[in-house]
Design a protein around this motif. Structure first.
Motif, PDB file in Angstrom:
ATOM      1  N   LYS A 128       0.840  -1.203   0.000  1.00 34.13           N
ATOM      2  CA  LYS A 128       0.000   0.000   0.000  1.00 34.13           C
ATOM      3  C   LYS A 128       0.876   1.254   0.000  1.00 34.13           C
ATOM      4  O   LYS A 128       0.596   2.217  -0.716  1.00 34.13           O
ATOM      5  N   VAL A 129       1.956   1.238   0.792  1.00 34.62           N
ATOM      6  CA  VAL A 129       2.885   2.368   0.800  1.00 34.62           C
ATOM      7  C   VAL A 129       3.514   2.538  -0.574  1.00 34.62           C
ATOM      8  O   VAL A 129       3.657   3.664  -1.070  1.00 34.62           O
ATOM      9  N   CYS A 130       3.868   1.435  -1.209  1.00 40.62           N
ATOM     10  CA  CYS A 130       4.446   1.478  -2.556  1.00 40.62           C
ATOM     11  C   CYS A 130       3.460   2.121  -3.538  1.00 40.62           C
ATOM     12  O   CYS A 130       3.836   2.984  -4.340  1.00 40.62           O
ATOM     13  N   ALA A 131       2.199   1.718  -3.446  1.00 39.85           N
ATOM     14  CA  ALA A 131       1.175   2.300  -4.319  1.00 39.85           C
ATOM     15  C   ALA A 131       0.980   3.787  -4.014  1.00 39.85           C
ATOM     16  O   ALA A 131       0.798   4.599  -4.934  1.00 39.85           O
ATOM     17  N   ASP A 132       1.045   4.159  -2.744  1.00 41.78           N
ATOM     18  CA  ASP A 132       0.910   5.570  -2.372  1.00 41.78           C
ATOM     19  C   ASP A 132       2.064   6.398  -2.927  1.00 41.78           C
ATOM     20  O   ASP A 132       1.862   7.514  -3.420  1.00 41.78           O
ATOM     21  N   LEU A 133       3.284   5.863  -2.845  1.00 41.52           N
ATOM     22  CA  LEU A 133       4.432   6.577  -3.388  1.00 41.52           C
ATOM     23  C   LEU A 133       4.324   6.728  -4.901  1.00 41.52           C
ATOM     24  O   LEU A 133       4.680   7.781  -5.459  1.00 41.52           O
ATOM     25  N   GLU A 134       3.848   5.683  -5.567  1.00 40.79           N
ATOM     26  CA  GLU A 134       3.656   5.771  -7.017  1.00 40.79           C
ATOM     27  C   GLU A 134       2.584   6.792  -7.376  1.00 40.79           C
ATOM     28  O   GLU A 134       2.623   7.397  -8.440  1.00 40.79           O
TER      29      GLU A 134
ATOM     30  N   GLY B  51       2.164   9.537  -5.790  1.00 41.23           N
ATOM     31  CA  GLY B  51       2.673  10.875  -5.544  1.00 41.23           C
ATOM     32  C   GLY B  51       2.648  11.345  -4.105  1.00 41.23           C
ATOM     33  O   GLY B  51       2.902  12.521  -3.842  1.00 41.23           O
ATOM     34  N   TYR B  52       2.349  10.469  -3.174  1.00 44.01           N
ATOM     35  CA  TYR B  52       2.393  10.878  -1.769  1.00 44.01           C
ATOM     36  C   TYR B  52       3.822  11.274  -1.408  1.00 44.01           C
ATOM     37  O   TYR B  52       4.770  10.700  -1.935  1.00 44.01           O
ATOM     38  N   PRO B  53       3.994  12.210  -0.493  1.00 43.61           N
ATOM     39  CA  PRO B  53       5.351  12.619  -0.116  1.00 43.61           C
ATOM     40  C   PRO B  53       6.099  11.502   0.605  1.00 43.61           C
ATOM     41  O   PRO B  53       5.526  10.764   1.409  1.00 43.61           O
ATOM     42  N   SER B  54       7.386  11.414   0.300  1.00 46.29           N
ATOM     43  CA  SER B  54       8.193  10.334   0.881  1.00 46.29           C
ATOM     44  C   SER B  54       8.364  10.501   2.385  1.00 46.29           C
ATOM     45  O   SER B  54       8.494   9.509   3.099  1.00 46.29           O
ATOM     46  N   ASP B  55       8.344  11.729   2.889  1.00 50.25           N
ATOM     47  CA  ASP B  55       8.544  11.913   4.324  1.00 50.25           C
ATOM     48  C   ASP B  55       7.363  11.402   5.143  1.00 50.25           C
ATOM     49  O   ASP B  55       7.491  11.174   6.334  1.00 50.25           O
ATOM     50  N   GLU B  56       6.215  11.181   4.515  1.00 53.90           N
ATOM     51  CA  GLU B  56       5.077  10.577   5.212  1.00 53.90           C
ATOM     52  C   GLU B  56       5.099   9.053   5.109  1.00 53.90           C
ATOM     53  O   GLU B  56       4.559   8.358   5.962  1.00 53.90           O
ATOM     54  N   CYS B  57       5.718   8.539   4.066  1.00 53.53           N
ATOM     55  CA  CYS B  57       5.705   7.095   3.828  1.00 53.53           C
ATOM     56  C   CYS B  57       6.876   6.359   4.477  1.00 53.53           C
ATOM     57  O   CYS B  57       6.725   5.208   4.902  1.00 53.53           O
TER      58      CYS B  57
ATOM     59  N   ASN C  90      10.776  10.692  -4.067  1.00 52.97           N
ATOM     60  CA  ASN C  90       9.811   9.585  -4.099  1.00 52.97           C
ATOM     61  C   ASN C  90      10.434   8.343  -4.728  1.00 52.97           C
ATOM     62  O   ASN C  90      10.103   7.222  -4.347  1.00 52.97           O
ATOM     63  N   ASP C  91      11.329   8.531  -5.687  1.00 54.13           N
ATOM     64  CA  ASP C  91      11.981   7.380  -6.321  1.00 54.13           C
ATOM     65  C   ASP C  91      12.875   6.641  -5.322  1.00 54.13           C
ATOM     66  O   ASP C  91      12.915   5.407  -5.319  1.00 54.13           O
TER      67      ASP C  91
END
Length: 162
Positions: free
Chosen positions: A63-69, A71-77, A141-142
């Motif tokens: 789910k985190v991977c999908a969120d990062l894809e 566009g969610y900010p990396s500092d939240e994930c 994000n990458d």
């Protein structure tokens, strides 16, 4: 036939039919079969329950991977990835308290020792030790997506331990 004998006067009983046989108690073979079926069901439930924590960790990381894809900010994930990975590691470790105290390079070395690769000490997993102390914009994000994928691969590699 003999006409001198009166057959109605002979004390004969009618034909006896066998009793209806009941279903209870079952034959010994059915008891053995029932015991084997219960043992197989118990084993299947136990095996399913053993993988519960791994499936939960994988579900969260994916789910985190999908969120990062998305566009969610990396500092939240990244804190979620770190937390899930540590909790899962504590469930598979022989000494969970020892895992809770590992930080930095020791934490990354322990993760690498569990799958005999070096993705945490020499790869994308290094971000796991730096992320808690880095400013929010330090990881793209990458980078976070690559770290999450390494963590997913690590959790999947722990198949027999979880």
């Amino acid at each position: 036939m003999n006409d001198s004998v009166d057959y109605s006067q002979i004390p004969l009983r009618d034909i006896h039919l066998p009793c209806d046989f009941s279903w209870w108690p079952p034959a010994p073979g059915w008891w053995v079969l029932a015991a084997l079926a219960l043992a197989a069901a118990g084993w299947a439930i136990w095996r399913y329950a053993q993988g519960y924590r791994q499936r939960a960790a994988l579900r969260t990381l994916e789910k985190v991977c999908a969120d990062l894809e998305a566009g969610y900010p990396s500092d939240e994930c990244l804190p979620v990835v770190s937390s899930v990975l540590r909790r899962f590691a504590m469930t598979i470790a022989a000494s969970p308290r020892g895992i809770a105290g590992l930080v930095g390079e020791r934490w990354l070395n322990w993760l690498d020792s569990q799958w005999e690769q070096h993705q945490f000490t020499n790869g994308a997993g290094e971000a796991l030790a730096r992320a808690p102390y880095a400013p929010p914009s330090a990881f793209s994000n990458d980078d976070a997506l690559e770290l999450t994928r390494v963590c997913i691969a690590w959790v999947k590699s722990q198949k027999g331990r979880a």
